[in-house]
Design a protein around this motif. Structure first.
Motif, PDB file in Angstrom:
ATOM      1  N   LEU A 114       1.237  -1.599  -0.267  1.00 31.99           N
ATOM      2  CA  LEU A 114      -0.067   0.073  -0.361  1.00 31.99           C
ATOM      3  C   LEU A 114       0.904   1.277   0.555  1.00 31.99           C
ATOM      4  CD1 LEU A 114      -2.712   1.307   0.564  1.00 31.99           C
ATOM      5  CD2 LEU A 114      -2.370   0.340   2.656  1.00 31.99           C
ATOM      6  N   ASP A 115       2.044   1.089   0.676  1.00 33.68           N
ATOM      7  CA  ASP A 115       3.023   2.266   0.717  1.00 33.68           C
ATOM      8  C   ASP A 115       3.408   2.776  -0.248  1.00 33.68           C
ATOM      9  OD1 ASP A 115       4.258   4.767   3.115  1.00 33.68           O
ATOM     10  OD2 ASP A 115       6.055   3.101   1.916  1.00 33.68           O
ATOM     11  N   SER A 116       3.862   1.689  -0.656  1.00 32.10           N
ATOM     12  CA  SER A 116       4.662   1.895  -2.367  1.00 32.10           C
ATOM     13  C   SER A 116       3.139   2.437  -3.295  1.00 32.10           C
ATOM     14  CB  SER A 116       5.004   0.138  -2.488  1.00 32.10           C
ATOM     15  OG  SER A 116       6.286  -0.269  -2.367  1.00 32.10           O
ATOM     16  N   VAL A 117       2.156   2.321  -3.438  1.00 29.74           N
ATOM     17  CA  VAL A 117       1.547   2.011  -4.508  1.00 29.74           C
ATOM     18  C   VAL A 117       1.247   3.653  -3.489  1.00 29.74           C
ATOM     19  CG1 VAL A 117      -1.070   2.282  -5.121  1.00 29.74           C
ATOM     20  CG2 VAL A 117       0.131   0.101  -4.751  1.00 29.74           C
ATOM     21  N   VAL A 145       8.635   8.561 -16.906  1.00 24.61           N
ATOM     22  CA  VAL A 145       9.049   6.654 -17.391  1.00 24.61           C
ATOM     23  C   VAL A 145      10.439   6.862 -16.696  1.00 24.61           C
ATOM     24  CG1 VAL A 145      10.034   5.606 -19.269  1.00 24.61           C
ATOM     25  CG2 VAL A 145       8.026   7.007 -19.954  1.00 24.61           C
ATOM     26  N   ALA A 146      10.805   7.639 -15.764  1.00 23.96           N
ATOM     27  CA  ALA A 146      12.484   7.250 -15.594  1.00 23.96           C
ATOM     28  C   ALA A 146      12.393   7.343 -13.992  1.00 23.96           C
ATOM     29  CB  ALA A 146      13.300   8.710 -16.011  1.00 23.96           C
ATOM     30  N   LEU A 147      11.833   7.783 -13.228  1.00 20.97           N
ATOM     31  CA  LEU A 147      11.648   7.896 -12.224  1.00 20.97           C
ATOM     32  C   LEU A 147      10.465   5.759 -11.901  1.00 20.97           C
ATOM     33  CD1 LEU A 147       8.276   8.301 -11.173  1.00 20.97           C
ATOM     34  CD2 LEU A 147       8.743  10.772 -11.299  1.00 20.97           C
ATOM     35  N   GLY A 148       9.314   5.918 -12.845  1.00 19.24           N
ATOM     36  CA  GLY A 148       8.949   4.815 -12.997  1.00 19.24           C
ATOM     37  C   GLY A 148      10.378   3.942 -13.329  1.00 19.24           C
ATOM     38  N   LEU A 149      10.830   3.627 -14.205  1.00 18.21           N
ATOM     39  CA  LEU A 149      12.266   2.755 -14.242  1.00 18.21           C
ATOM     40  C   LEU A 149      13.082   2.388 -12.655  1.00 18.21           C
ATOM     41  CD1 LEU A 149      12.909   3.399 -17.935  1.00 18.21           C
ATOM     42  CD2 LEU A 149      12.634   1.467 -17.263  1.00 18.21           C
ATOM     43  N   LEU A 150      13.253   3.176 -12.279  1.00 16.62           N
ATOM     44  CA  LEU A 150      14.001   3.593 -10.915  1.00 16.62           C
ATOM     45  C   LEU A 150      13.286   2.896 -10.123  1.00 16.62           C
ATOM     46  CD1 LEU A 150      16.259   4.146  -9.349  1.00 16.62           C
ATOM     47  CD2 LEU A 150      15.123   6.434  -8.482  1.00 16.62           C
ATOM     48  N   GLU A 151      11.944   3.018  -9.998  1.00 12.82           N
ATOM     49  CA  GLU A 151      11.344   2.461  -8.682  1.00 12.82           C
ATOM     50  C   GLU A 151      11.127   0.667  -8.942  1.00 12.82           C
ATOM     51  OE1 GLU A 151      10.758   3.150  -5.540  1.00 12.82           O
ATOM     52  OE2 GLU A 151      11.358   5.038  -6.654  1.00 12.82           O
ATOM     53  N   TYR A 152      11.078   0.483 -10.154  1.00 12.47           N
ATOM     54  CA  TYR A 152      10.671  -0.808 -10.727  1.00 12.47           C
ATOM     55  C   TYR A 152      12.576  -1.709 -10.955  1.00 12.47           C
ATOM     56  CZ  TYR A 152       9.696  -4.734 -13.841  1.00 12.47           C
ATOM     57  OH  TYR A 152       9.278  -5.909 -14.392  1.00 12.47           O
ATOM     58  N   THR A 153      13.166  -0.897 -11.360  1.00 13.30           N
ATOM     59  CA  THR A 153      14.298  -2.022 -10.864  1.00 13.30           C
ATOM     60  C   THR A 153      14.331  -2.019 -10.134  1.00 13.30           C
ATOM     61  OG1 THR A 153      14.990  -0.733 -12.857  1.00 13.30           O
ATOM     62  CG2 THR A 153      16.425  -1.796 -12.034  1.00 13.30           C
ATOM     63  N   ARG A 154      14.728  -1.298  -9.081  1.00 10.06           N
ATOM     64  CA  ARG A 154      14.633  -1.639  -7.096  1.00 10.06           C
ATOM     65  C   ARG A 154      13.577  -2.776  -6.532  1.00 10.06           C
ATOM     66  NH1 ARG A 154      16.954   1.731  -3.695  1.00 10.06           N
ATOM     67  NH2 ARG A 154      16.422   3.680  -4.355  1.00 10.06           N
ATOM     68  N   ALA A 155      12.267  -2.205  -7.216  1.00  8.10           N
ATOM     69  CA  ALA A 155      11.302  -3.528  -7.180  1.00  8.10           C
ATOM     70  C   ALA A 155      11.605  -4.746  -6.924  1.00  8.10           C
ATOM     71  CB  ALA A 155       9.937  -3.429  -7.580  1.00  8.10           C
ATOM     72  N   LEU A 213      18.868   5.667 -11.352  1.00 13.46           N
ATOM     73  CA  LEU A 213      18.984   4.371 -12.322  1.00 13.46           C
ATOM     74  C   LEU A 213      20.032   3.843 -12.600  1.00 13.46           C
ATOM     75  CD1 LEU A 213      17.266   2.394 -13.519  1.00 13.46           C
ATOM     76  CD2 LEU A 213      16.715   3.487 -15.321  1.00 13.46           C
ATOM     77  N   GLY A 214      21.076   4.197 -13.469  1.00 11.52           N
ATOM     78  CA  GLY A 214      22.651   4.854 -13.598  1.00 11.52           C
ATOM     79  C   GLY A 214      23.343   3.813 -12.288  1.00 11.52           C
ATOM     80  N   GLN A 215      23.246   4.501 -11.431  1.00 11.82           N
ATOM     81  CA  GLN A 215      23.604   4.197  -9.705  1.00 11.82           C
ATOM     82  C   GLN A 215      23.079   3.021  -9.476  1.00 11.82           C
ATOM     83  OE1 GLN A 215      23.001   7.991  -7.997  1.00 11.82           O
ATOM     84  NE2 GLN A 215      25.217   8.190  -6.830  1.00 11.82           N
ATOM     85  N   LEU A 216      21.358   3.214  -8.748  1.00 11.96           N
ATOM     86  CA  LEU A 216      21.250   1.143  -8.653  1.00 11.96           C
ATOM     87  C   LEU A 216      21.296   0.517  -9.520  1.00 11.96           C
ATOM     88  CD1 LEU A 216      19.207   0.142  -7.119  1.00 11.96           C
ATOM     89  CD2 LEU A 216      17.028   0.783  -8.743  1.00 11.96           C
ATOM     90  N   MET A 217      21.310   0.427 -11.138  1.00 14.39           N
ATOM     91  CA  MET A 217      22.703  -0.604 -11.791  1.00 14.39           C
ATOM     92  C   MET A 217      23.278  -0.406 -11.550  1.00 14.39           C
ATOM     93  SD  MET A 217      19.268  -1.287 -14.120  1.00 14.39           S
ATOM     94  CE  MET A 217      19.915  -2.093 -16.015  1.00 14.39           C
ATOM     95  N   VAL A 218      24.226  -0.192 -11.812  1.00 17.38           N
ATOM     96  CA  VAL A 218      25.780  -0.617 -11.547  1.00 17.38           C
ATOM     97  C   VAL A 218      25.399  -1.173 -10.358  1.00 17.38           C
ATOM     98  CG1 VAL A 218      27.610   0.255 -11.091  1.00 17.38           C
ATOM     99  CG2 VAL A 218      26.470   1.386 -12.524  1.00 17.38           C
ATOM    100  N   THR A 219      24.830  -0.490  -9.038  1.00 13.10           N
ATOM    101  CA  THR A 219      25.519  -1.872  -7.445  1.00 13.10           C
ATOM    102  C   THR A 219      24.736  -2.655  -7.514  1.00 13.10           C
ATOM    103  OG1 THR A 219      25.310   0.524  -6.598  1.00 13.10           O
ATOM    104  CG2 THR A 219      24.682  -0.925  -5.040  1.00 13.10           C
ATOM    105  N   VAL A 220      23.165  -2.660  -7.620  1.00  7.80           N
ATOM    106  CA  VAL A 220      22.396  -4.291  -8.260  1.00  7.80           C
ATOM    107  C   VAL A 220      22.953  -5.195  -8.715  1.00  7.80           C
ATOM    108  CG1 VAL A 220      20.776  -5.107  -8.655  1.00  7.80           C
ATOM    109  CG2 VAL A 220      20.099  -3.265  -7.464  1.00  7.80           C
TER     110      VAL A 220
END
Length: 232
Positions: A114-117, A145-155, A213-220
């Motif tokens: 619920l919090d994520s939604v 789109v960019a922030l959606g991709l960031l959060e989707y990648t994290r999820a 998104l770039g930071q997250l992708m590298v770390t993940v």
């Protein structure tokens, strides 16, 4: 509830519980700003926890407060300044609801969803407010789109075993709220330049989300590759 107050865990207990829920991240040894923020949230959440206010009610209130920024932006003139207050209160509610859940032992998988939604609704409302003030539709959509991709990648990374607290990027939601707040403030202070100001704000949102998104992708990638090697 009837005004009955329940005992509330102290600050150190709250910080310990928070750490357990965030991959063992220790606020005491981490960034001082994180600890200062958590201490503030504990103080704000304690009265609600004492009254046993449902965390979901605070989550809903946060979305409702953030939504007030849209009509304020649409009204133009000095009204966007009211939208800044709406974003600030909505952002606080977004943190207080989780703290109340921790303090009252009401953390649940449903609450997490619920919090994520609610967060994604808040993101959309911020971008809608910028569009109402004249931001370029292309920039608004691109930022979304960019922030959606960031959060989707994290999820998705979380589903693959990546700890959510593993990286704090420049594109986190608090940063995006601050950027949107400055945009609404600028539009309210100088109404004649509102369109340019909020277009720049949408561009800044796009930039921080893309960099994040770039930071997250590298770390993940590094973390999951390490996990794969350990499994072998």
């Amino acid at each position: 509830m009837g005004g009955v107050r329940s005992p509330v865990p102290n600050r150190e207990t709250y910080l310990a519980r928070w750490a357990q829920l965030h991959g063992g991240y220790d606020p005491a040894s981490g960034l001082w700003l994180v600890r200062a923020w958590l201490v503030l949230i504990h103080r704000l959440a304690s009265p609600f926890a004492a009254l046993r206010v449902p965390p979901s009610a605070i989550t809903a209130a946060g979305v409702a407060l953030t939504a007030l920024a849209v009509p304020a932006a649409a009204a133009g003139g000095r009204w966007p300044l009211l939208g800044v207050a709406a974003l600030a209160l909505g952002g606080l509610a977004d943190s207080v609801d989780g703290a109340v859940a921790v303090l009252t032992d009401r953390v649940s998988a449903w609450g997490y969803v619920l919090d994520s939604v609610a967060d994604r609704c808040g993101d959309a409302l911020c971008l809608l407010a910028l569009w109402c003030l004249g931001a370029s539709a292309g920039l608004v959509v691109s930022a979304g789109v960019a922030l959606g991709l960031l959060e989707y990648t994290r999820a998705r990374a979380g589903c693959a075993g990546f700890a959510e607290i593993g990286v704090v990027t420049v594109g986190e939601r608090p940063t995006r709220l601050i950027v949107a707040g400055f945009g609404l403030a600028g539009a309210g202070v100088v109404p004649g330049w509102a369109g340019g100001v909020v277009s720049a704000t949408a561009a800044a949102t796009l930039a921080v989300a893309a960099i994040g998104l770039g930071q997250l992708m590298v770390t993940v990638r590094a973390a999951l590759a390490g996990s794969d090697r350990s499994a072998d």
